[in-house]
Design a protein around this motif. Structure first.
Motif, PDB file in Angstrom:
ATOM      1  N   VAL A  94     -31.432 -26.721  40.012  1.00 12.17           N
ATOM      2  CA  VAL A  94     -31.876 -27.333  38.760  1.00 12.17           C
ATOM      3  C   VAL A  94     -32.927 -28.416  39.020  1.00 12.17           C
ATOM      4  O   VAL A  94     -33.794 -28.666  38.176  1.00 12.17           O
ATOM      5  N   THR A 140     -28.575 -27.338  34.163  1.00 10.07           N
ATOM      6  CA  THR A 140     -29.721 -27.040  33.304  1.00 10.07           C
ATOM      7  C   THR A 140     -29.505 -27.589  31.894  1.00 10.07           C
ATOM      8  O   THR A 140     -30.428 -28.109  31.263  1.00 10.07           O
ATOM      9  N   HIS A 168     -34.427 -31.301  32.556  1.00  8.75           N
ATOM     10  CA  HIS A 168     -33.180 -31.295  33.309  1.00  8.75           C
ATOM     11  C   HIS A 168     -32.686 -32.689  33.691  1.00  8.75           C
ATOM     12  O   HIS A 168     -31.575 -33.080  33.332  1.00  8.75           O
ATOM     13  N   SER A 194     -34.091 -21.854  31.383  1.00 11.08           N
ATOM     14  CA  SER A 194     -34.947 -23.003  31.094  1.00 11.08           C
ATOM     15  C   SER A 194     -36.092 -22.628  30.161  1.00 11.08           C
ATOM     16  O   SER A 194     -36.476 -23.406  29.279  1.00 11.08           O
ATOM     17  N   GLY A 201     -31.511 -19.752  36.265  1.00  5.50           N
ATOM     18  CA  GLY A 201     -31.905 -21.062  35.746  1.00  5.50           C
ATOM     19  C   GLY A 201     -33.293 -21.056  35.150  1.00  5.50           C
ATOM     20  O   GLY A 201     -33.541 -21.719  34.126  1.00  5.50           O
ATOM     21  N   THR A 221     -24.972 -24.217  37.831  1.00  6.78           N
ATOM     22  CA  THR A 221     -26.376 -24.041  37.445  1.00  6.78           C
ATOM     23  C   THR A 221     -26.529 -24.196  35.936  1.00  6.78           C
ATOM     24  O   THR A 221     -27.474 -24.835  35.456  1.00  6.78           O
ATOM     25  N   THR A 223     -27.908 -23.160  26.203  1.00  3.62           N
ATOM     26  CA  THR A 223     -28.254 -23.090  27.615  1.00  3.62           C
ATOM     27  C   THR A 223     -27.034 -22.782  28.473  1.00  3.62           C
ATOM     28  O   THR A 223     -27.115 -21.989  29.426  1.00  3.62           O
TER      29      THR A 223
END
Length: 362
Positions: A168, A139, A202, A345, A341, A135, A114
């Motif tokens: 996030v 995340t 998150h 994600s 993000g 960011t 990530t």
């Protein structure tokens, strides 16, 4: 007392009053956020997220005097570090070790994937480097708390910190709702779903909310896996702090090479700054508190109170950040980070789902 002295005294009194009012305002917003987080829908967002949104809303609705902002800035910076240190009481390093190598590997793989994915997308979208890092860390690790902890390490501005945390937080809330809806169709056991949620969502608040359908067993595993990711905040912060310190030294060296008289600076003592490393004392404090909790040196009731205080201080910090940003700034800075993000994600969720199966944890 003469007129000038009296004026200076009154001016100092007013300044101190405004400063105290700024701190008090962040406290009020933090407490309000805590009670709002007890409501069914808003509970998914969590106290920290709501504190940011309340701060942004108050500034947009009423505006904030500069004097009050000095107190809010104190909450955003100083109280933030105190909150991060106390948050270490939430971690029991022994529990993380007992979770087993598969859970540790799952958390580590997800984190590395990530970080590189979201940061790479941020650079591709031409997002500012610091905002992209915030960011990515938010995340990958633990949402707004990770953003707040990493920001001082990379010298991020208040606007970048607030936008990163809000980004996030919004994404985590959306994915929490999606997980809750899709749970019956995922084909995962209660424990498998808990591990999946803890490894991919998150915020801690998001994990707790999403794990409710899996019952107590699933929820306990979800929090344990999530805290394993939280523990990785320490090495990530240390590495980023070291990288930032080296970058600063390199930039200073280039400046000297462009024509500064280096021997004059050395003689005046100015070169000592070139070798100054960023010392993440609050991150070390976080690790120290984790060790104290692991060793059981503090009663559980006291530890629970310290965790509550930690979230209150962090919420005050988030409120202070929210008070420092206006909606126009967020609208201008926040679109591309949300895109990066979101894609990151989605990738994290897919990877986490596959790893749960590959490691035989489903």
């Amino acid at each position: 007392m003469n007129g000038i002295g009296s004026y200076g005294l009154h001016r100092g009194t007013f300044r101190n009053s405004y400063f105290a009012a700024g701190i008090a305002l962040t406290l009020l917003l933090a407490v309000t956020a805590k009670y709002l987080a007890m409501l069914p829908v808003l509970g998914i967002m969590g106290q920290l997220v709501l504190a940011i949104l309340l701060g942004i809303g108050v500034r947009a609705a009423a505006g904030i005097p500069q004097g009050v902002m000095s107190g809010a800035g104190f909450s955003a910076k100083r109280l933030l570090r105190a909150g991060i240190i106390l948050l270490g009481m939430r971690l029991n390093l022994g529990d993380i070790v007992q979770a087993g190598p598969k859970v540790l590997a799952l958390a580590a793989i997800n984190l590395v994937f990530t970080l590189f994915t979201v940061y790479g997308l941020s650079r591709w979208l031409k997002i500012d480097k610091r905002l992209g890092l915030l960011t990515a860390c938010g995340t990958a690790i633990c949402g707004a708390a990770a953003v707040a902890a990493i920001a001082p390490q990379i010298k991020a501005t208040d606007n970048e910190t607030a936008v990163g945390a809000a980004t996030v937080a919004i994404l985590g809330t959306v994915f929490t709702l999606v997980y809750t809806i899709l749970y019956p169709y995922m084909g995962l056991s209660a424990s498998g779903y808990g591990i999946f949620a803890g490894a991919t969502l998150h915020e801690v608040a998001h994990v707790i909310a999403a794990a409710v359908p899996a019952g107590q067993q699933g929820a306990d595993l979800a929090v344990l896996v999530k805290l394993t990711r939280v523990a990785m905040l320490v090495p990530v912060a240390l590495i980023l702090g070291l990288i930032e310190s080296r970058r600063e030294r390199r930039q200073q060296s280039l400046t000297l090479a462009d024509g500064l008289a280096e021997h004059c600076i050395t003689e005046s003592g100015g070169s000592s700054d070139r070798h100054k490393l960023t010392v993440p004392w609050f991150i070390l404090g976080f690790l120290l508190m984790s060790g104290i909790n692991t060793l059981g040196m503090i009663p559980q009731e006291a530890a629970a109170d310290m965790i509550t205080l930690a979230y209150l201080l962090l919420a005050m910090a988030m409120a202070g950040l929210g008070l420092g940003i206006d909606l126009k700034t967020f609208g201008h800075m926040g679109r591309k980070p949300v895109i990066a993000g979101f894609i990151g994600s989605v990738g994290l969720s897919l990877l986490g789902f596959m790893l749960v199966h590959w490691f035989g944890l489903a």
